[in-house]
Write a protein that holds these residues in place. Structure first.
Motif, PDB file in Angstrom:
ATOM      1  N   ALA A  74       0.845  -1.194   0.000  1.00 58.93           N
ATOM      2  CA  ALA A  74       0.000   0.000   0.000  1.00 58.93           C
ATOM      3  C   ALA A  74       0.880   1.244   0.000  1.00 58.93           C
ATOM      4  O   ALA A  74       1.893   1.305   0.713  1.00 58.93           O
ATOM      5  CB  ALA A  74      -0.917  -0.011   1.210  1.00 58.93           C
ATOM      6  N   GLY A  75       0.481   2.211  -0.806  1.00 55.93           N
ATOM      7  CA  GLY A  75       1.271   3.426  -0.948  1.00 55.93           C
ATOM      8  C   GLY A  75       2.268   3.380  -2.082  1.00 55.93           C
ATOM      9  O   GLY A  75       2.844   4.401  -2.450  1.00 55.93           O
ATOM     10  N   GLY A  76       2.471   2.203  -2.634  1.00 57.96           N
ATOM     11  CA  GLY A  76       3.419   2.033  -3.716  1.00 57.96           C
ATOM     12  C   GLY A  76       2.846   2.382  -5.070  1.00 57.96           C
ATOM     13  O   GLY A  76       1.708   2.858  -5.181  1.00 57.96           O
ATOM     14  N   SER A  77       3.648   2.145  -6.097  1.00 58.36           N
ATOM     15  CA  SER A  77       3.266   2.489  -7.459  1.00 58.36           C
ATOM     16  C   SER A  77       3.501   1.318  -8.410  1.00 58.36           C
ATOM     17  O   SER A  77       4.380   0.486  -8.182  1.00 58.36           O
ATOM     18  CB  SER A  77       4.090   3.684  -7.953  1.00 58.36           C
ATOM     19  OG  SER A  77       3.859   4.830  -7.173  1.00 58.36           O
ATOM     20  N   LEU A  78       2.715   1.292  -9.446  1.00 55.31           N
ATOM     21  CA  LEU A  78       2.885   0.349 -10.547  1.00 55.31           C
ATOM     22  C   LEU A  78       2.502   1.048 -11.833  1.00 55.31           C
ATOM     23  O   LEU A  78       1.653   1.950 -11.815  1.00 55.31           O
ATOM     24  CB  LEU A  78       1.997  -0.881 -10.383  1.00 55.31           C
ATOM     25  CG  LEU A  78       2.426  -2.011  -9.440  1.00 55.31           C
ATOM     26  CD1 LEU A  78       1.318  -3.060  -9.360  1.00 55.31           C
ATOM     27  CD2 LEU A  78       3.729  -2.638  -9.881  1.00 55.31           C
ATOM     28  N   THR A  79       3.104   0.608 -12.921  1.00 55.49           N
ATOM     29  CA  THR A  79       2.718   1.105 -14.238  1.00 55.49           C
ATOM     30  C   THR A  79       2.294  -0.067 -15.105  1.00 55.49           C
ATOM     31  O   THR A  79       3.060  -1.017 -15.291  1.00 55.49           O
ATOM     32  CB  THR A  79       3.874   1.842 -14.924  1.00 55.49           C
ATOM     33  OG1 THR A  79       4.295   2.938 -14.111  1.00 55.49           O
ATOM     34  CG2 THR A  79       3.429   2.370 -16.279  1.00 55.49           C
ATOM     35  N   LEU A  80       1.075   0.009 -15.598  1.00 57.13           N
ATOM     36  CA  LEU A  80       0.575  -0.994 -16.527  1.00 57.13           C
ATOM     37  C   LEU A  80       0.764  -0.484 -17.949  1.00 57.13           C
ATOM     38  O   LEU A  80       0.565   0.705 -18.214  1.00 57.13           O
ATOM     39  CB  LEU A  80      -0.898  -1.283 -16.273  1.00 57.13           C
ATOM     40  CG  LEU A  80      -1.275  -1.736 -14.860  1.00 57.13           C
ATOM     41  CD1 LEU A  80      -2.780  -2.036 -14.814  1.00 57.13           C
ATOM     42  CD2 LEU A  80      -0.471  -2.928 -14.434  1.00 57.13           C
ATOM     43  N   SER A  81       1.143  -1.393 -18.827  1.00 58.54           N
ATOM     44  CA  SER A  81       1.315  -1.043 -20.227  1.00 58.54           C
ATOM     45  C   SER A  81       0.489  -1.978 -21.094  1.00 58.54           C
ATOM     46  O   SER A  81       0.257  -3.129 -20.735  1.00 58.54           O
ATOM     47  CB  SER A  81       2.789  -1.156 -20.624  1.00 58.54           C
ATOM     48  OG  SER A  81       3.596  -0.265 -19.881  1.00 58.54           O
ATOM     49  N   CYS A  82       0.069  -1.460 -22.220  1.00 69.47           N
ATOM     50  CA  CYS A  82      -0.722  -2.263 -23.145  1.00 69.47           C
ATOM     51  C   CYS A  82      -0.351  -1.861 -24.564  1.00 69.47           C
ATOM     52  O   CYS A  82      -0.349  -0.670 -24.893  1.00 69.47           O
ATOM     53  CB  CYS A  82      -2.202  -2.054 -22.901  1.00 69.47           C
ATOM     54  SG  CYS A  82      -3.279  -2.963 -24.030  1.00 69.47           S
ATOM     55  N   ALA A  83      -0.042  -2.855 -25.373  1.00 71.11           N
ATOM     56  CA  ALA A  83       0.298  -2.606 -26.768  1.00 71.11           C
ATOM     57  C   ALA A  83      -0.750  -3.260 -27.656  1.00 71.11           C
ATOM     58  O   ALA A  83      -1.100  -4.421 -27.444  1.00 71.11           O
ATOM     59  CB  ALA A  83       1.677  -3.159 -27.072  1.00 71.11           C
ATOM     60  N   ALA A  84      -1.225  -2.518 -28.627  1.00 73.45           N
ATOM     61  CA  ALA A  84      -2.242  -3.022 -29.540  1.00 73.45           C
ATOM     62  C   ALA A  84      -1.628  -3.334 -30.896  1.00 73.45           C
ATOM     63  O   ALA A  84      -0.913  -2.505 -31.468  1.00 73.45           O
ATOM     64  CB  ALA A  84      -3.358  -2.000 -29.693  1.00 73.45           C
ATOM     65  N   SER A  85      -1.917  -4.513 -31.363  1.00 70.89           N
ATOM     66  CA  SER A  85      -1.571  -4.875 -32.738  1.00 70.89           C
ATOM     67  C   SER A  85      -2.828  -4.685 -33.561  1.00 70.89           C
ATOM     68  O   SER A  85      -3.801  -5.425 -33.393  1.00 70.89           O
ATOM     69  CB  SER A  85      -1.095  -6.331 -32.799  1.00 70.89           C
ATOM     70  OG  SER A  85       0.063  -6.503 -32.028  1.00 70.89           O
ATOM     71  N   ALA A  86      -2.826  -3.665 -34.403  1.00 68.26           N
ATOM     72  CA  ALA A  86      -4.086  -3.262 -35.040  1.00 68.26           C
ATOM     73  C   ALA A  86      -3.879  -2.862 -36.489  1.00 68.26           C
ATOM     74  O   ALA A  86      -4.335  -1.804 -36.908  1.00 68.26           O
ATOM     75  CB  ALA A  86      -4.709  -2.121 -34.259  1.00 68.26           C
ATOM     76  N   ARG A  87      -3.237  -3.719 -37.242  1.00 72.55           N
ATOM     77  CA  ARG A  87      -2.995  -3.410 -38.652  1.00 72.55           C
ATOM     78  C   ARG A  87      -4.318  -3.242 -39.388  1.00 72.55           C
ATOM     79  O   ARG A  87      -5.234  -4.047 -39.236  1.00 72.55           O
ATOM     80  CB  ARG A  87      -2.196  -4.536 -39.291  1.00 72.55           C
ATOM     81  CG  ARG A  87      -1.667  -4.204 -40.665  1.00 72.55           C
ATOM     82  CD  ARG A  87      -0.790  -5.325 -41.195  1.00 72.55           C
ATOM     83  NE  ARG A  87      -0.225  -4.986 -42.490  1.00 72.55           N
ATOM     84  CZ  ARG A  87       0.491  -5.837 -43.230  1.00 72.55           C
ATOM     85  NH1 ARG A  87       0.733  -7.052 -42.782  1.00 72.55           N
ATOM     86  NH2 ARG A  87       0.964  -5.472 -44.392  1.00 72.55           N
ATOM     87  N   PHE A  88      -4.451  -2.220 -40.123  1.00 71.70           N
ATOM     88  CA  PHE A  88      -5.625  -1.869 -40.922  1.00 71.70           C
ATOM     89  C   PHE A  88      -6.760  -1.284 -40.093  1.00 71.70           C
ATOM     90  O   PHE A  88      -7.762  -0.869 -40.640  1.00 71.70           O
ATOM     91  CB  PHE A  88      -6.154  -3.064 -41.727  1.00 71.70           C
ATOM     92  CG  PHE A  88      -5.130  -3.703 -42.614  1.00 71.70           C
ATOM     93  CD1 PHE A  88      -4.844  -5.056 -42.525  1.00 71.70           C
ATOM     94  CD2 PHE A  88      -4.431  -2.945 -43.531  1.00 71.70           C
ATOM     95  CE1 PHE A  88      -3.892  -5.642 -43.327  1.00 71.70           C
ATOM     96  CE2 PHE A  88      -3.474  -3.519 -44.355  1.00 71.70           C
ATOM     97  CZ  PHE A  88      -3.206  -4.873 -44.248  1.00 71.70           C
ATOM     98  N   PHE A  89      -6.610  -1.291 -38.753  1.00 68.62           N
ATOM     99  CA  PHE A  89      -7.648  -0.743 -37.901  1.00 68.62           C
ATOM    100  C   PHE A  89      -7.294   0.681 -37.493  1.00 68.62           C
ATOM    101  O   PHE A  89      -6.122   1.057 -37.437  1.00 68.62           O
ATOM    102  CB  PHE A  89      -7.812  -1.583 -36.629  1.00 68.62           C
ATOM    103  CG  PHE A  89      -8.522  -2.880 -36.826  1.00 68.62           C
ATOM    104  CD1 PHE A  89      -7.849  -3.979 -37.308  1.00 68.62           C
ATOM    105  CD2 PHE A  89      -9.864  -2.997 -36.519  1.00 68.62           C
ATOM    106  CE1 PHE A  89      -8.497  -5.189 -37.485  1.00 68.62           C
ATOM    107  CE2 PHE A  89     -10.532  -4.200 -36.688  1.00 68.62           C
ATOM    108  CZ  PHE A  89      -9.835  -5.297 -37.164  1.00 68.62           C
ATOM    109  N   SER A  90      -8.315   1.437 -37.199  1.00 66.52           N
ATOM    110  CA  SER A  90      -8.138   2.762 -36.631  1.00 66.52           C
ATOM    111  C   SER A  90      -8.615   2.690 -35.184  1.00 66.52           C
ATOM    112  O   SER A  90      -9.795   2.443 -34.926  1.00 66.52           O
ATOM    113  CB  SER A  90      -8.957   3.783 -37.408  1.00 66.52           C
ATOM    114  OG  SER A  90      -8.883   5.047 -36.785  1.00 66.52           O
TER     115      SER A  90
END
Length: 119
Positions: A13-29
């Protein structure tokens, strides 16, 4: 659209985390990108969202502690989580609303990543 989330873990408790997310979305907007979470026995809830233009929204319980950001060129989204509380413990999911050509937008989900905050 495939979404790959990472960055979960165990933190005090009181700490930090960073979540990351990468999208593979060829041809998509990709339009909006979001983070949701689901705690045991609870419904999935929207934690934070961000539009292509950078407009953000947060659930009240994380305002002032969490920050969402995205890189449109790389189709990535991050969730910086500070001052974590035990009640933030949940599986966190990355989501994206994407459009293929002239078709209407659809929502896509990544696999969850566990965040556990110990007291």
């Amino acid at each position: 659209v495939q979404l790959q989330a990472s960055g979960g873990g165990l933190v005090q408790a009181g700490g930090s985390l960073t979540l990351s997310c990468a999208a593979s979305a060829r041809f998509f907007s990709i339009e909006a990108m979001s983070w949701y979470r689901q705690a045991p026995g609870k419904l999935r809830e929207l934690v934070a969202g961000i539009t292509t233009g950078g407009s953000t929204n947060y659930v009240d319980s994380v305002k002032g502690r969490f920050s969402i950001s995205r890189d449109n060129a790389k189709n990535t989204v991050k969730l910086q989580m500070n001052s974590l509380k035990p009640e933030d413990t949940a599986v966190y999911f990355c989501a994206a609303r994407a459009r293929l050509g002239d078709f209407g937008p659809k929502d896509y989900w990544g696999q969850g990543t566990q965040v556990t905050v110990s007291s």
